[in-house]
Every structure is written in C-alpha cells, then in structure tokens.
Scaffold this active site. Structure first.
Site, PDB file in Angstrom:
ATOM      1  N   HIS A   1      -2.867   2.296  -5.862  1.00  0.00           N
ATOM      2  CA  HIS A   1      -3.493   0.997  -5.648  1.00  0.00           C
ATOM      3  C   HIS A   1      -3.555   0.187  -6.946  1.00  0.00           C
ATOM      4  O   HIS A   1      -3.687  -1.041  -6.900  1.00  0.00           O
ATOM      5  CB  HIS A   1      -4.895   1.172  -5.062  1.00  0.00           C
ATOM      6  CG  HIS A   1      -5.136   0.346  -3.835  1.00  0.00           C
ATOM      7  ND1 HIS A   1      -4.396   0.491  -2.683  1.00  0.00           N
ATOM      8  CD2 HIS A   1      -5.999  -0.672  -3.593  1.00  0.00           C
ATOM      9  CE1 HIS A   1      -4.830  -0.379  -1.778  1.00  0.00           C
ATOM     10  NE2 HIS A   1      -5.790  -1.109  -2.314  1.00  0.00           N
TER      11      HIS A   1
ATOM     12  N   HIS B   1      -3.617  -9.412   3.563  1.00  0.00           N
ATOM     13  CA  HIS B   1      -5.059  -9.507   3.802  1.00  0.00           C
ATOM     14  C   HIS B   1      -5.330 -10.416   4.992  1.00  0.00           C
ATOM     15  O   HIS B   1      -4.739 -11.499   5.106  1.00  0.00           O
ATOM     16  CB  HIS B   1      -5.774 -10.081   2.571  1.00  0.00           C
ATOM     17  CG  HIS B   1      -5.881  -9.119   1.434  1.00  0.00           C
ATOM     18  ND1 HIS B   1      -6.127  -9.507   0.132  1.00  0.00           N
ATOM     19  CD2 HIS B   1      -5.777  -7.759   1.409  1.00  0.00           C
ATOM     20  CE1 HIS B   1      -6.169  -8.434  -0.639  1.00  0.00           C
ATOM     21  NE2 HIS B   1      -5.967  -7.370   0.106  1.00  0.00           N
TER      22      HIS B   1
ATOM     23  N   TYR C   1      -9.444 -11.211  -6.796  1.00  0.00           N
ATOM     24  CA  TYR C   1      -8.501 -11.180  -7.907  1.00  0.00           C
ATOM     25  C   TYR C   1      -8.632 -12.416  -8.789  1.00  0.00           C
ATOM     26  O   TYR C   1      -8.288 -12.377  -9.969  1.00  0.00           O
ATOM     27  CB  TYR C   1      -7.067 -11.060  -7.387  1.00  0.00           C
ATOM     28  CG  TYR C   1      -6.790  -9.736  -6.730  1.00  0.00           C
ATOM     29  CD1 TYR C   1      -6.546  -8.594  -7.491  1.00  0.00           C
ATOM     30  CD2 TYR C   1      -6.784  -9.605  -5.349  1.00  0.00           C
ATOM     31  CE1 TYR C   1      -6.302  -7.372  -6.891  1.00  0.00           C
ATOM     32  CE2 TYR C   1      -6.535  -8.386  -4.742  1.00  0.00           C
ATOM     33  CZ  TYR C   1      -6.299  -7.279  -5.518  1.00  0.00           C
ATOM     34  OH  TYR C   1      -6.064  -6.061  -4.933  1.00  0.00           O
TER      35      TYR C   1
ATOM     36  N   ARG D   1      -0.777  -2.133  -6.866  1.00  0.00           N
ATOM     37  CA  ARG D   1      -1.065  -3.233  -5.934  1.00  0.00           C
ATOM     38  C   ARG D   1      -1.997  -4.250  -6.600  1.00  0.00           C
ATOM     39  O   ARG D   1      -1.792  -5.469  -6.484  1.00  0.00           O
ATOM     40  CB  ARG D   1      -1.692  -2.656  -4.664  1.00  0.00           C
ATOM     41  CG  ARG D   1      -2.065  -3.681  -3.588  1.00  0.00           C
ATOM     42  CD  ARG D   1      -2.414  -2.925  -2.304  1.00  0.00           C
ATOM     43  NE  ARG D   1      -3.129  -3.737  -1.341  1.00  0.00           N
ATOM     44  CZ  ARG D   1      -2.548  -4.516  -0.433  1.00  0.00           C
ATOM     45  NH1 ARG D   1      -1.227  -4.619  -0.408  1.00  0.00           N
ATOM     46  NH2 ARG D   1      -3.270  -5.198   0.439  1.00  0.00           N
TER      47      ARG D   1
ATOM     48  N   LYS E   1      -2.224  -2.895   7.990  1.00  0.00           N
ATOM     49  CA  LYS E   1      -3.296  -2.415   8.850  1.00  0.00           C
ATOM     50  C   LYS E   1      -3.170  -3.032  10.234  1.00  0.00           C
ATOM     51  O   LYS E   1      -2.877  -4.218  10.379  1.00  0.00           O
ATOM     52  CB  LYS E   1      -4.645  -2.763   8.236  1.00  0.00           C
ATOM     53  CG  LYS E   1      -4.921  -2.022   6.929  1.00  0.00           C
ATOM     54  CD  LYS E   1      -6.287  -2.347   6.371  1.00  0.00           C
ATOM     55  CE  LYS E   1      -6.562  -1.555   5.100  1.00  0.00           C
ATOM     56  NZ  LYS E   1      -7.897  -1.846   4.538  1.00  0.00           N
TER      57      LYS E   1
ATOM     58  N   ARG F   1       0.866  -1.178   0.000  1.00  0.00           N
ATOM     59  CA  ARG F   1       0.000   0.000   0.000  1.00  0.00           C
ATOM     60  C   ARG F   1       0.906   1.233   0.000  1.00  0.00           C
ATOM     61  O   ARG F   1       2.024   1.207   0.516  1.00  0.00           O
ATOM     62  CB  ARG F   1      -0.903   0.020   1.228  1.00  0.00           C
ATOM     63  CG  ARG F   1      -1.805  -1.217   1.366  1.00  0.00           C
ATOM     64  CD  ARG F   1      -2.558  -1.173   2.683  1.00  0.00           C
ATOM     65  NE  ARG F   1      -3.447  -2.321   2.848  1.00  0.00           N
ATOM     66  CZ  ARG F   1      -3.098  -3.467   3.441  1.00  0.00           C
ATOM     67  NH1 ARG F   1      -1.867  -3.613   3.926  1.00  0.00           N
ATOM     68  NH2 ARG F   1      -3.964  -4.456   3.546  1.00  0.00           N
TER      69      ARG F   1
END
Length: 335
Positions: free
Chosen positions: A279, A305, A314, A282, A207, A166
């Site tokens: 993004h 994730h 994806y 990414r 995150k 990110r």
C-alpha cells in the site's frame, strides 16, 4: 456464489445466525462485495452476534440501541470477549453492524433501525505514508532482472507504482487484462504492451468488482513487456497454463503474501529504513500525482475510490510537504 457463514464467538440464537447470513449473502450477491471485504464483515458480524448472545437477544427485533452502544463500548475494552480495538477498527466494525441493522429494517425484520443514530468513535486523521521519488527509484532499480523471477519482481513493483493498484488487484490480473494485443478474427497476434497508439491501458477490478481503466506508463509497460516476453514463458512452463499475469515459481498465480515478500526484499536491497508495504506504493502513486499537479478527481478515478473524500486525505500530505519546503526555503518563514 458461496454463501456467507458466521464464525461463532459464542452461541447466538439460530434465528439471528440465519438473518445475519442473509445479510452477508446480500452483500456478496447483490452488492458484489469482494471476497476480502466480505471476510472482514463476516468476522465483525460474528463478534456482534456473540455480544447479542451474551445479552440474551434471540431475534433481530429484540436488539435495541442500548445493545449497539454497549457493543461499541465493549469493542474498546474487550468486554465482549474479543481483543480491545482502537477507535478506527471499532468504527469499521460498527459500519458492518449498522449495515446489517439497516438491511433488517428494510427487509421488515425489525420495525426500526436501532443502530441508525449510533455514531462511530472519533479517530485522528492518519495520513498515508508515501516514499520520496528518489527512494521509489532506488526501490525499483534494486531488483535484478537477470532471471525470470527477477523480471517478474521488477514488473510487479513497476506495475504497482505506475498504476496505484491494490496488491489484490495486481495479483488478480490475467494477461488479457493488459490491453495492447492486436486481435484479428479468431486469431490473436502478439504485440508490444505499449502498442502503437500510446501507453498501455490496464483493466483493474476494485472493490465490489468495479472496473476501471488505468494507464500503465512507459516504465511500467517496458517492465511488464520484458516479463511477458523473456520471463513469464519460463515460469508458465512449470504449471498448467494459468492465465494470471504474475506467476509463482510453480507456474500458478502469485499470492498476495509472495508479492509482499518481493517488496520487502527490494526495500532491504535499496536500504530503505521505513516500513514499506504494497500500500506504500499506492500511497506514493497518489501523493506524487497530486504533487505533480494532477486534479484530485482524476486521482480518485485512478485509485478507484467511490468518494472523493477518501482521496482528499492525500491533499493533506501534499499541503504538509509544501509547508515544510516553504519553512526551509523562505528567508522570512521562521522568526
């Protein structure tokens, strides 16, 4: 850790404000939520508190399921005084509201969770947009590397595509997060980024400050090494010794906005007409890995994730690609 503060839409009761702030503090301290995500939650909770104030709710135990469902409806119409939101954005706001009500119930502030059975609006699956490999190559090679800033820009874009990071993760990196230096006791000896034992490994913080290790690859490593050796010292001399991997012209840490501008200019030079954002690199990273045969769970780990469900979107992209290739290439694909 800074305490979360509520930006008030109207004037909610001070008791609600205190309880909401306690929830934000919980997210920051105990859940380790990133500053960007916490800021979004703060805005969403503030909007909900404004709605509760309009409905005359003065304490957590006065909020009912009808208040939550009414707020969800108001998000789509703007009836609460805010901008009308699309279903996907409304679902995000509802997630913050549900989390707060769950927290209040666990803390004994309410006997029940009025948001527990409120479901978010259905949203269409939005497939991530990836660039073809040829356009990625053109984008990366469009960056001139005859100046320190050019070396930085090339290294940044190569890094983003090589790691799937990110943009906030990339600009938040320090030099020490790129592993490959040889340390002996108190002394540190400079070494190549690629090292002698294979590709460099980068430590990324996603995150919730969750750490993951991602290979950098030969092209990315070469670009980062060129930046560290031939570019970064020149910009570092303009500042006060920032540890940041990517520096701005004043020797400080490169911002997300500046990184976005770097990418936009590279896309223009490469003649790419599609809308390109950090993004996009990414998305391209994940899509190209899966098209190349990578396991979806490996890609999940590389992207950071929490759930493989997030990564599986994806696989829909690659399935669409396979169908398009089949339809164009097979002699009996179309009637």
């Amino acid at each position: 850790m800074r305490r979360g503060r509520i930006t008030r839409v109207s004037e909610p009761d001070p008791q609600l404000t205190r309880r909401a702030t306690a929830y934000l503090d919980h997210l920051a301290v105990e859940r380790g939520m990133s500053a960007n995500t916490l800021s979004a939650y703060r805005r969403d909770i503030s909007r909900y508190l404004g709605w509760l104030a309009q409905q005359g709710v003065q304490a957590p135990d006065q909020a009912t399921r009808q208040h939550v469902t009414g707020f969800l409806q108001a998000l789509g119409t703007g009836e609460d005084g805010g901008h009308p939101l699309a279903p996907r954005s409304a679902a995000r706001v509802l997630a913050a509201v549900r989390g707060m009500h769950r927290f209040w119930a666990l803390e004994g502030l309410t006997e029940a969770d009025p948001a527990q059975d409120v479901t978010p609006p259905r949203t269409a699956t939005r497939l991530p947009k990836a660039l073809p490999v040829g356009q990625i190559t053109a984008l990366l090679e469009s960056v001139p590397t005859d100046t320190p800033a050019g070396l930085r820009d090339r290294a940044l874009l190569e890094f983003l595509y090589a790691t799937g990071a990110r943009i906030s993760e990339a600009v938040g990196l320090d030099v020490d997060d790129v592993l490959g230096a040889v340390r002996t006791g108190e002394a540190e000896q400079e070494a190549t980024v690629t090292g002698e034992e294979g590709p460099a490994v980068v430590r990324l913080f996603g995150k919730g400050s969750k750490e993951r290790m991602v290979p950098l690859g030969s092209y990315g490593a070469a670009a980062v090494e060129a930046w560290l050796v031939r570019g970064r010292p020149a910009l570092a001399g303009q500042g006060t010794g920032s540890p940041a991997l990517f520096l701005n012209q004043r020797g400080g840490r490169l911002s997300r906005q500046s990184a976005w501008t770097i990418l936009k200019k590279a896309a223009e030079r490469a003649g790419i007409q599609a809308d390109v954002s950090p993004h996009t690199l990414r998305h391209s990273f994940a899509t190209h890995l899966l098209e190349g045969g990578a396991d979806v769970r490996v890609v999940q780990e590389l992207l950071g994730h929490a759930s493989v469900t997030t990564t599986q979107v994806y696989t829909l992209v690659t399935a669409d690609t396979l169908r398009e290739v089949y339809a164009a290439a097979h002699p009996r694909a179309l009637s």
